[in-house]
Design an enzyme around this catalytic site. Structure first.
Site, PDB file in Angstrom:
ATOM      1  N   GLU A 526       0.800  -1.219   0.000  1.00  0.00           N
ATOM      2  CA  GLU A 526       0.000   0.000   0.000  1.00  0.00           C
ATOM      3  C   GLU A 526       0.834   1.271   0.000  1.00  0.00           C
ATOM      4  O   GLU A 526       0.475   2.263  -0.648  1.00  0.00           O
ATOM      5  CB  GLU A 526      -0.958  -0.012   1.202  1.00  0.00           C
ATOM      6  CG  GLU A 526      -2.135  -0.962   1.051  1.00  0.00           C
ATOM      7  CD  GLU A 526      -1.793  -2.401   1.393  1.00  0.00           C
ATOM      8  OE1 GLU A 526      -2.668  -3.280   1.192  1.00  0.00           O
ATOM      9  OE2 GLU A 526      -0.670  -2.655   1.864  1.00  0.00           O
ATOM     10  N   HIS A 593     -11.168  -5.084   8.457  1.00  0.00           N
ATOM     11  CA  HIS A 593     -11.559  -4.838   7.068  1.00  0.00           C
ATOM     12  C   HIS A 593     -12.869  -4.053   6.959  1.00  0.00           C
ATOM     13  O   HIS A 593     -13.392  -3.918   5.852  1.00  0.00           O
ATOM     14  CB  HIS A 593     -11.750  -6.166   6.320  1.00  0.00           C
ATOM     15  CG  HIS A 593     -10.481  -6.772   5.794  1.00  0.00           C
ATOM     16  ND1 HIS A 593      -9.459  -7.139   6.626  1.00  0.00           N
ATOM     17  CD2 HIS A 593     -10.078  -7.064   4.529  1.00  0.00           C
ATOM     18  CE1 HIS A 593      -8.476  -7.665   5.893  1.00  0.00           C
ATOM     19  NE2 HIS A 593      -8.818  -7.617   4.627  1.00  0.00           N
TER      20      HIS A 593
END
Length: 817
Positions: A526, A593
């Protein structure tokens, strides 16, 4: 297609051994005749000039910080001064083989790199272009002061310009290279290829990688160097950037004409210390840093240890590695050994190293040894070296006298505000026709969308099945496809972007439309994903990068919060950041998540934050983001990807349009209470409004905020002045929610109109539980009704199913939940 790259079990299970290419260590052998032929006598003297200029520049700053003056000029410099004294040869040798089309990105210790790169690029630039570059920069403001210093030749004027522009920036002067907005650790000058220098250790690595990607994708000349320190080898984003740069797909999946790997050189200025930690023997275990390349790709990143105390050795290495990079065979790693004679900063007493060690490096001083070499080879005389140093000191004295003058103004708050965002509209950042693999109109998904019903009901008012209905994800696709068809620089990457069609099918159809270099899968990295987007955008292209889940923002925290958000303002608007970061806000996947972190990005100055809740806005808001020049965090609720348009009578418009930036919209008119939402909670608020009307005769006005930043409060305040009551609802946890800021602001703006306190309804301050328990965590329609009953307007006969009393609020906050 990756699916054609078969993984053969017979091959991968077979016994073998790995052999690593030899990694040269200080392999340069002096051939002075060849060096003189390559650079000329003047070029060699110029190297010495630049090394001395850097040393004197840093000595000046050190004296100012430690004694309050230099050469009889007093100045109180409040800012930092991370000095590179001792590292001059490494910076100058590198710059000797670079021109203005070659970019360097540096660290907090980069004064020497700015000066070396700028001096070298200016000498190589056509005289007319150099004059135009200086006269046009900042409207000629910096040049006008450089001219006051005094000069006899155009080269001396350019030297004045470089020295003054850099020092004025360090002193936060408005005539500095970045209007004083960057300061010592962030000074740079892009016209000479000196790109942003980074105060975050290793921060330049993923950004430089993105800049190199821009060059490769858009077939631009030159290479890109990330000048980072040996301590940055301990930073995750540095490793991520190296992996991103070394991906096999550049050679296996991209076409040969696309050029191979991005031309990125990871140059570790290895001075053996990270602040007070010793990387060699204490905080690292690689022994020789160049060894690291062996773990990245079969070519071992063409890694090499280079003697950074010899400018000719460095120049030789850069020349050889540049050929590799331009041929698309990178990335490259250099372990350029050097040493900082000074401490980490002037306040560092260097107690972690011995005086004997420092003296040993001082005895090997690169300026002395290079001076002796040039004198021994009769390029100049010993007296010439003394004269050269004297001229530099005299020039620097005049530069300091001018840059330290109280007559030089600094920017004010209004100016800073004006540079936080660029707020421009650019259809395309590149010239020419964008490359598509097929005409847009012939794309299978484009054809399929054309047949869909663009709202939730058909012409007879009957519900449309999801298969036949234009969905939220279709709006995102149409915006992307439109911009791809008009902006040749647009490039997108992230996890599962290509053959999966994106994690949530947003990009389905783009694989057939676009060559790899415009849409590709990245590593699960990321920091590198976002960092590359930053570098790509500030280099002149438009990028869309994706984080599959909002929770992964933490893995790219520096790149979002310190890089993406700040370079426009730190450059005084000289850079633009046309970067869209798509982030899905999840549910059903549990605690790591399924979080709404809109509050995090709302807190960061310099970011725009959009959060659409309808298919029409998904398209219109992404259109606006993709036409702009600012960094946008584009939040998308996973709950909404397959919904249809419920609010626009004619459905989602077919042509191009943009949702007005920062403007909330009234989704249902009402008179008794205002419910304003952000994201998917809109639909639960509408259900709550139904209950209020049907059971209690309460008319609720429902507003979809749509935007986090910018946000125009006019519509919301007008509604509150009409209803006298306000509930704010989103799926973010209540504590620290962005809606708490909205509540405070509305109470300031419309206090006299409020009949009750503003109430924020959000998720519990818990972990997000398993999907079977999510009704206990995320706001439900009943929660909104209960909150209104308990805290705003008692509802006759209402029996709450959730607790919104003052006591409950006190209990939860006391427990930290």
């Amino acid at each position: 297609m990756p699916k054609s790259l078969a993984v053969n079990p017979a091959e991968v299970r077979a016994a073998s051994t790995i052999t690593v290419p030899p990694i040269p260590v200080n392999a340069y052998t002096l051939d002075f005749t060849a060096a003189k032929k390559r650079y000329g006598a003047d070029g060699l003297v110029a190297m010495l000039h630049d090394m001395i200029a850097i040393r004197e520049f840093e000595s000046m700053l050190n004296s100012i910080k430690t004694t309050g003056g230099w050469q009889g000029i007093e100045y109180n410099h409040k800012g930092p001064a991370h000095l590179s004294a001792g590292q001059e040869a490494a910076a100058v040798g590198q710059a000797a083989e670079l021109d203005a089309d070659d970019y360097i990105f540096g660290s907090h210790r980069s004064h020497g790199e700015i000066l070396a790169k700028s001096f070298s690029a200016a000498r190589k630039m056509d005289a007319a272009k150099l004059a135009e570059t200086m006269s046009s920069f900042l409207g000629g403001d910096t040049l006008r002061y450089a001219e006051k210093i005094g000069y006899d030749t155009a080269e001396e004027l350019s030297e004045n310009f470089i020295l003054f522009g850099t020092l004025a920036e360090i002193f936060a002067r408005k005539v500095g290279f970045n209007r004083g907005m960057g300061g010592s650790m962030h000074a740079f000058f892009t016209p000479f290829g000196s790109m942003p220098n980074n105060a975050i250790v290793g921060g330049s690595a993923p950004i430089a990688n993105g800049s190199a990607l821009f060059k490769r994708v858009n077939r631009q000349p030159g290479i890109v160097i990330a000048n980072i320190g040996d301590a940055s080898m301990g930073c995750g984003p540095v490793w991520e950037a190296m992996m991103f740069a070394a991906m096999d797909q550049y050679r296996q999946l991209w076409r040969p004409e696309d050029g191979g790997n991005p031309p990125i050189l990871f140059n570790f200025f290895n001075n053996f210390y990270g602040m007070g930690g010793q990387t060699d023997g204490e905080t690292m275990g690689y022994d020789i840093l160049a060894r690291v390349g062996a773990g990245v790709n079969p070519e071992a990143m063409h890694a090499e240890r280079v003697d950074g105390y010899n400018p000719l050795a460095v120049a030789d290495a850069i020349a050889r590695k540049k050929e590799i990079l331009l041929a698309g065979r990178g990335p490259v790693l250099l372990d350029t050994i050097t040493y900082r004679i000074s401490g980490h900063s002037p306040s560092d007493a260097s107690s972690y190293r011995t005086r004997e060690e420092i003296e040993a490096w001082e005895a090997a001083d690169s300026i002395t040894s290079f001076s002796d070499l040039l004198v021994s080879k009769r390029v100049l005389k010993g007296a010439d070296v003394d004269d050269l140093r004297a001229r530099i000191v005299e020039r620097l004295t005049r530069v300091l006298a001018l840059a330290s003058s109280d007559d030089l103004e600094r920017v004010d708050a209004t100016y800073i505000e004006s540079k936080m965002l660029s707020n421009s509209h650019v259809e395309a950042f590149g010239a020419g026709d964008p490359e598509l693999l097929e005409p847009l109109a012939e794309n299978a998904r484009v054809k399929a969308i054309a047949k869909k019903v663009r709202k939730t009901t058909d012409a007879d008012g009957k519900p449309v099945s999801k298969v036949r209905m234009y969905q939220f994800r279709d709006g995102l696709f149409e915006a992307m496809a439109h911009r791809y068809a008009i902006d040749p620089t647009l490039c997108a990457w992230g996890e599962e972007n290509r053959d999966w069609g994106g994690a949530f099918a947003v990009y389905r159809g783009l694989t057939e439309l676009l060559p790899y270099r415009r849409l590709f899968n990245s590593p699960i990295s990321e920091a590198a994903i976002v960092g590359a987007g930053v570098g790509y955008a500030l280099s002149g292209g438009r990028a869309v990068v994706e984080l599959m889940y909002c929770d992964f923002l933490g893995r790219a925290g520096d790149e979002v919060f310190n890089q993406m958000a700040k370079w426009q303002s730190m450059s005084a608007g000289l850079l633009r950041m046309p970067l869209v970061l798509r982030v899905s806000v999840g549910n059903k996947y549990g605690a790591q998540h399924s979080q709404d972190w809109s509050a995090l990005v709302s807190h960061i100055p310099g970011l725009k934050v959009f959060f659409p809740a309808t298919p029409t806005d998904a398209k219109g808001m992404l259109n606006a983001a993709l036409a702009g020049t600012d960094p946008v965090v584009f939040l998308e609720s996973q709950l909404l990807y397959d919904i249809g348009e419920q609010f626009e009578a004619d459905g989602v418009p077919e042509g191009y349009y943009e949702t007005p930036e920062g403007q909330p919209v009234v989704r249902r008119a009402g008179t008794d209470v205002t419910i304003a939402t952000l994201g998917a909670t809109l639909y639960r608020a509408l259900a709550a409004a139904d209950t209020l009307q049907e059971k209690y005769g309460i008319s609720a006005e429902v507003i979809d905020l749509r935007f986090v930043a910018p946000l125009d409060y006019t519509t919301l305040v007008e509604s509150v002045r009409k209803t006298g009551r306000l509930v704010l609802a989103s799926d973010a946890v209540t504590r620290g929610s962005f809606l708490q800021t909205v509540a405070t602001d509305v109470q300031d703006l419309a206090f006299d109109a409020l009949d009750a306190p503003v109430v924020v309804v959000g998720a519990r301050n818990h972990i997000t539980p398993a999907p079977e328990l999510e009704d206990l965590f995320f706001p439900q329609p009943a929660w909104i009704v209960d909150a209104i009953h308990e805290r705003i307007l008692p509802l006759p006969g209402h029996v709450p199913t959730s607790n919104w009393t003052d006591g409950e609020l006190v209990r939860r906050t006391r427990l930290g939940v």
